[in-house]
Design an enzyme around this catalytic site. Structure first.
Site, PDB file in Angstrom:
ATOM      1  N   LYS A   1      -1.798  -0.316  -0.436  1.00 41.61           N
ATOM      2  CA  LYS A   1      -0.730  -1.295  -0.667  1.00 41.61           C
ATOM      3  C   LYS A   1       0.061  -0.898  -1.911  1.00 41.61           C
ATOM      4  CE  LYS A   1      -1.298  -5.744   0.104  1.00 41.61           C
ATOM      5  NZ  LYS A   1      -1.836  -7.133   0.021  1.00 41.61           N
ATOM      6  N   ILE A   2       1.378  -0.854  -1.749  1.00 43.11           N
ATOM      7  CA  ILE A   2       2.263  -0.479  -2.852  1.00 43.11           C
ATOM      8  C   ILE A   2       3.408  -1.486  -2.910  1.00 43.11           C
ATOM      9  CG2 ILE A   2       3.833   1.285  -3.725  1.00 43.11           C
ATOM     10  CD1 ILE A   2       2.063   3.382  -2.453  1.00 43.11           C
TER      11      ILE A   2
END
Length: 219
Positions: free
Chosen positions: A84-85
């Site tokens: 997740k970014i």
């Protein structure tokens, strides 16, 4: 539409997995903190031993070089891990590099169609619009999900849409109607999706009728 569980609680994940309805899990630093867990690697690997599907774990770095390095470490924990970014210039740079390295990414904290488009163009595997948080400030979060789905389909983007920040069962219904590929839901909401007062009433009536028949046949 697939269902992911949005939690870092291992007991909730075990219980939900028994139902046979979840195909992935999403976590974030807030969910980890809620459970009092700081050993991200241990938690993620424990989750992957329970759920055979995409498991999202979030980077904490803010510099693109550091994000990429952290993402590579996280992705090495299991083939199922999705990194997740958050949406940012640094995040998009990291996503584009990771995409070329064939590392799955989930662009998170998405609150606009512009952000979603940029994430898809950069090569994000998943894009996660946060429905509930938009609703909280008077916006229509699910309308954004529908817009993203429409644009992605029109242009043939491969990124999948995860309806995130789900607050109640109606959000799940709306996500399905909007064409979201996935809804990631808290355990509480998953349990609420199962329940209906008429189902409970029907089960009680069936049981009562059967007991009445059984008593009559034994007399």
């Amino acid at each position: 539409m697939r269902i992911f569980l949005d939690t870092a609680n291992i007991d909730e994940i075990r219980q939900a997995a028994k139902l046979g309805v979840i195909s992935g899990v999403t976590t974030n630093p807030s969910l980890m903190a809620k459970e009092g867990r700081c050993d991200l690697k241990d938690v993620i690997q424990e989750i992957t031993s329970i759920v055979d599907g995409p498991i999202s774990a979030e980077v904490l770095s803010s510099d693109p070089v550091d994000m990429i390095e952290e993402a590579q470490q996280i992705s090495s924990w299991s083939p199922n891990v999705v990194v997740k970014i958050p949406v940012s210039a640094a995040g998009l740079e990291a996503i584009s590099v990771l995409s070329r390295k064939e590392i799955s990414t989930n662009m998170t904290l998405c609150f606009s169609l512009n952000q979603a488009i940029l994430g898809a163009v950069a090569g994000a595997t998943y894009v996660s619009p946060f429905v509930g948080r938009l609703d909280d400030i008077g916006h229509d979060g699910m309308a954004l999900v529908a817009e993203i789905v429409e644009v992605f389909e029109y242009y043939g983007f491969s990124s999948q849409v995860i309806a995130a920040s789900i607050r109640h069962p109606l959000h799940c219904v709306e996500a399905a109607r909007a064409g979201a590929h996935i809804a990631t839901v808290p355990y509480r909401v998953l349990m609420q999706m199962i329940e209906h007062p008429l189902t409970e009433r029907g089960m009680s009536l069936f049981a009562a009728d059967w007991q009445r028949i059984a008593r009559g046949s034994s007399q």
